[in-house]
Design a protein around this motif. Sequence first.
Motif, PDB file in Angstrom:
ATOM      1  N   PRO A  19      66.355   9.981  69.611  1.00  0.00           N
ATOM      2  CA  PRO A  19      65.673   9.744  70.886  1.00  0.00           C
ATOM      3  C   PRO A  19      65.036  11.025  71.402  1.00  0.00           C
ATOM      4  CG  PRO A  19      68.045   9.820  71.198  1.00  0.00           C
ATOM      5  CD  PRO A  19      67.812   9.855  69.708  1.00  0.00           C
ATOM      6  N   GLY A  20      63.939  10.842  72.143  1.00  0.00           N
ATOM      7  CA  GLY A  20      63.255  11.996  72.698  1.00  0.00           C
ATOM      8  C   GLY A  20      63.774  12.353  74.075  1.00  0.00           C
ATOM      9  N   SER A  21      63.033  13.237  74.747  1.00  0.00           N
ATOM     10  CA  SER A  21      63.414  13.668  76.094  1.00  0.00           C
ATOM     11  C   SER A  21      62.545  12.954  77.103  1.00  0.00           C
ATOM     12  CB  SER A  21      63.238  15.184  76.243  1.00  0.00           C
ATOM     13  OG  SER A  21      64.064  15.865  75.308  1.00  0.00           O
ATOM     14  N   MET A  22      63.118  12.772  78.280  1.00  0.00           N
ATOM     15  CA  MET A  22      62.372  12.134  79.368  1.00  0.00           C
ATOM     16  C   MET A  22      62.169  13.172  80.473  1.00  0.00           C
ATOM     17  SD  MET A  22      63.195   8.652  81.516  1.00  0.00           S
ATOM     18  CE  MET A  22      62.955   7.666  80.046  1.00  0.00           C
ATOM     19  N   LEU A  23      60.908  13.347  80.853  1.00  0.00           N
ATOM     20  CA  LEU A  23      60.544  14.334  81.879  1.00  0.00           C
ATOM     21  C   LEU A  23      60.125  13.605  83.139  1.00  0.00           C
ATOM     22  CD1 LEU A  23      60.057  17.323  82.638  1.00  0.00           C
ATOM     23  CD2 LEU A  23      57.720  17.074  81.736  1.00  0.00           C
ATOM     24  N   TRP A  24      60.819  13.910  84.224  1.00  0.00           N
ATOM     25  CA  TRP A  24      60.539  13.294  85.519  1.00  0.00           C
ATOM     26  C   TRP A  24      59.741  14.296  86.370  1.00  0.00           C
ATOM     27  CZ3 TRP A  24      62.986   8.551  87.221  1.00  0.00           C
ATOM     28  CH2 TRP A  24      63.823   7.975  86.259  1.00  0.00           C
ATOM     29  N   VAL A  25      58.474  13.995  86.627  1.00  0.00           N
ATOM     30  CA  VAL A  25      57.629  14.854  87.465  1.00  0.00           C
ATOM     31  C   VAL A  25      57.591  14.232  88.864  1.00  0.00           C
ATOM     32  CG1 VAL A  25      55.350  15.869  87.775  1.00  0.00           C
ATOM     33  CG2 VAL A  25      56.266  15.528  85.467  1.00  0.00           C
ATOM     34  N   ILE A  26      58.096  14.997  89.850  1.00  0.00           N
ATOM     35  CA  ILE A  26      58.257  14.467  91.203  1.00  0.00           C
ATOM     36  C   ILE A  26      57.525  15.380  92.176  1.00  0.00           C
ATOM     37  CG2 ILE A  26      59.930  13.811  92.981  1.00  0.00           C
ATOM     38  CD1 ILE A  26      61.992  13.544  90.736  1.00  0.00           C
ATOM     39  N   GLN A  27      56.788  14.773  93.088  1.00  0.00           N
ATOM     40  CA  GLN A  27      56.139  15.552  94.124  1.00  0.00           C
ATOM     41  C   GLN A  27      57.196  16.119  95.060  1.00  0.00           C
ATOM     42  OE1 GLN A  27      52.936  13.525  96.032  1.00  0.00           O
ATOM     43  NE2 GLN A  27      52.673  15.080  97.638  1.00  0.00           N
ATOM     44  N   ARG A  28      57.023  17.333  95.419  1.00  0.00           N
ATOM     45  CA  ARG A  28      58.053  18.051  96.171  1.00  0.00           C
ATOM     46  C   ARG A  28      58.342  17.385  97.502  1.00  0.00           C
ATOM     47  NH1 ARG A  28      57.437  24.390  96.036  1.00  0.00           N
ATOM     48  NH2 ARG A  28      57.851  23.836  93.869  1.00  0.00           N
ATOM     49  N   ASP A  29      57.384  16.637  98.050  1.00  0.00           N
ATOM     50  CA  ASP A  29      57.596  16.007  99.347  1.00  0.00           C
ATOM     51  C   ASP A  29      58.694  14.940  99.301  1.00  0.00           C
ATOM     52  OD1 ASP A  29      55.554  17.599 100.159  1.00  0.00           O
ATOM     53  OD2 ASP A  29      54.020  16.011 100.113  1.00  0.00           O
ATOM     54  N   PHE A  30      59.005  14.442  98.096  1.00  0.00           N
ATOM     55  CA  PHE A  30      59.994  13.356  97.968  1.00  0.00           C
ATOM     56  C   PHE A  30      61.400  13.871  97.705  1.00  0.00           C
ATOM     57  CE2 PHE A  30      55.949  11.408  96.848  1.00  0.00           C
ATOM     58  CZ  PHE A  30      55.974  10.260  97.620  1.00  0.00           C
ATOM     59  N   GLN A  32      63.504  15.461  99.661  1.00  0.00           N
ATOM     60  CA  GLN A  32      64.375  15.207 100.804  1.00  0.00           C
ATOM     61  C   GLN A  32      65.578  16.152 100.829  1.00  0.00           C
ATOM     62  OE1 GLN A  32      65.462  11.128 100.598  1.00  0.00           O
ATOM     63  NE2 GLN A  32      63.377  10.360 101.004  1.00  0.00           N
ATOM     64  N   GLY A  33      65.295  17.443 100.569  1.00  0.00           N
ATOM     65  CA  GLY A  33      66.343  18.441 100.657  1.00  0.00           C
ATOM     66  C   GLY A  33      67.198  18.575  99.425  1.00  0.00           C
ATOM     67  N   LYS A  34      67.004  17.723  98.426  1.00  0.00           N
ATOM     68  CA  LYS A  34      67.792  17.789  97.187  1.00  0.00           C
ATOM     69  C   LYS A  34      67.019  18.573  96.148  1.00  0.00           C
ATOM     70  CE  LYS A  34      69.963  13.253  97.823  1.00  0.00           C
ATOM     71  NZ  LYS A  34      70.184  11.915  97.212  1.00  0.00           N
ATOM     72  N   SER A  35      67.769  19.084  95.163  1.00  0.00           N
ATOM     73  CA  SER A  35      67.100  19.674  94.012  1.00  0.00           C
ATOM     74  C   SER A  35      66.518  18.559  93.165  1.00  0.00           C
ATOM     75  CB  SER A  35      68.083  20.511  93.195  1.00  0.00           C
ATOM     76  OG  SER A  35      69.083  19.675  92.622  1.00  0.00           O
ATOM     77  N   VAL A  40      67.029  13.306  90.142  1.00  0.00           N
ATOM     78  CA  VAL A  40      66.971  12.516  88.900  1.00  0.00           C
ATOM     79  C   VAL A  40      68.348  11.934  88.570  1.00  0.00           C
ATOM     80  CG1 VAL A  40      66.584  12.654  86.402  1.00  0.00           C
ATOM     81  CG2 VAL A  40      65.003  13.772  87.996  1.00  0.00           C
ATOM     82  N   ALA A  41      69.392  12.747  88.736  1.00  0.00           N
ATOM     83  CA  ALA A  41      70.748  12.267  88.447  1.00  0.00           C
ATOM     84  C   ALA A  41      71.123  11.104  89.359  1.00  0.00           C
ATOM     85  CB  ALA A  41      71.748  13.407  88.578  1.00  0.00           C
ATOM     86  N   ASP A  42      70.738  11.219  90.647  1.00  0.00           N
ATOM     87  CA  ASP A  42      71.037  10.126  91.579  1.00  0.00           C
ATOM     88  C   ASP A  42      70.247   8.866  91.231  1.00  0.00           C
ATOM     89  OD1 ASP A  42      72.743  11.820  92.861  1.00  0.00           O
ATOM     90  OD2 ASP A  42      71.353  12.319  94.502  1.00  0.00           O
ATOM     91  N   PHE A  76      61.232  17.853  87.257  1.00  0.00           N
ATOM     92  CA  PHE A  76      60.318  18.962  87.558  1.00  0.00           C
ATOM     93  C   PHE A  76      59.510  18.566  88.779  1.00  0.00           C
ATOM     94  CE2 PHE A  76      56.834  21.895  87.191  1.00  0.00           C
ATOM     95  CZ  PHE A  76      57.409  23.021  86.622  1.00  0.00           C
ATOM     96  N   SER A  77      59.378  19.503  89.734  1.00  0.00           N
ATOM     97  CA  SER A  77      58.676  19.198  90.982  1.00  0.00           C
ATOM     98  C   SER A  77      57.376  19.996  91.055  1.00  0.00           C
ATOM     99  CB  SER A  77      59.552  19.537  92.193  1.00  0.00           C
ATOM    100  OG  SER A  77      59.835  20.921  92.220  1.00  0.00           O
TER     101      SER A  77
END
Length: 425
Positions: A19-30, A32-35, A40-42, A76-77
């Motif tokens: 299996p490959g890797s999954m990269l989650w690109v998230i805008q920093r505005d979302f 909400q104070g979390k890393s 992603v873990a949540d 990644f944000s």
Amino acid sequence: MVVLLSTVLQSAIAIPVEPGSMLWVIQRDFLQGKSVQQLVADALAPVPNPQNDKAISETNNIRASLTSIAKNSTGFSLPQPHLDRTRLCDLNDTELDQRYVRQRDALRQVVKQHAQQKLVGGQPLTGKTLARLLQSLITALNAKEIPTGAGLIESFNREIVRKALQMYQQKLDAAVKLPVDEGALEQADKAARAAAVVLFHEQLLGRRQADDLLKQLNTAMGKEHKGKVTANVAESNVLCHELEMACIRLLDASGGVQLPSMYQFEGRYKSCERNFQAKCVGPARSSSEERLQLSWKQAHSQFVKDYNDRLFTGLLICSVAAIVIFRFVVKVALLEAVGWVSVVFLELYPHLFRGAGSMYETRWWKVTSQVWEFCMLLLFGAGGLLVWAILMGVVWLLWKRARRRQASKKAVLTSVKGDIRDLDV
């Protein structure tokens, strides 16, 4: 599939496709104070579902699937590139937020780091390896070593046909126990067919082959029904033949009794016939019943003839015996005369009916037969033992009375002889 890939790459132990890797690109505005990694873990963590809610269960299934298909999930944000989002495609890097540009370059490095060459069977997947793999897959598909979607559906539906046929057999076996009437067998067949067709439609996968599969099911059920009908005919023949032969043997035995009785003859047959009617079922009943009725008519006709002849012979013997007894044993002239009249009557009367009926059809003969049947009923019927006891008692009393008369006669003769001797002296 695992064996095929391992054969191609000569590595049976390694994982076929890692299996490959999954990269989650998230805008920093979302965030909400979390890393970003915590977010992603949540997002992949299962949600508690104590009430077994269907929507929550589906959500947890999706999260579990996303977790299982990736070797790792990296977050990644990125900040917003520009405030004017409508012109992002027209802006160059100098006009964008420099923090965004730096994060974008870092994202490229992360992608290069995780987007490693794919491994198949523990070896890098090159173009030649992929070509050999595709050739092996095509060969296996042509040889039907790897099931296709259509093949899986066809196999599943064939299993449904088998299950429906098995249900038909079980329903039919539970509904009837051979032999059975044809009407009951047909009703059981209809009910079993209906249950099998309902199961077939409930579990059928796809509708394209429904008509063909239903024809196959009906053909198979038709064969089973035909076999059941054949077995029913055979079982009915065996059972009805046994009952028929039992009645025929009874007729043969009843015709050879020493003291014939029409009442007993007909009574025994009627009892056997009732047993036949109660137990003989199935297609063979009508033919067996016809043969039994024919045997009864023949046996009854022969028995009536023998019955009348033997009764006539018995009357003639009784008349001759009456002449002998009342002439030489017990001298009763009137009864001896009755015996002579009976003998003459029985010898001459039948000759009056030559070509004009039979003596056995006259009224007095029917009365004689009824008297004989009454005597047979008294002697051998339900109260036969009591009648025999009374007769034996009467005979014993008559014998005792005869002995007394003989003794009194001897005493009289002795007394007379004594008186004669006295006179001679």
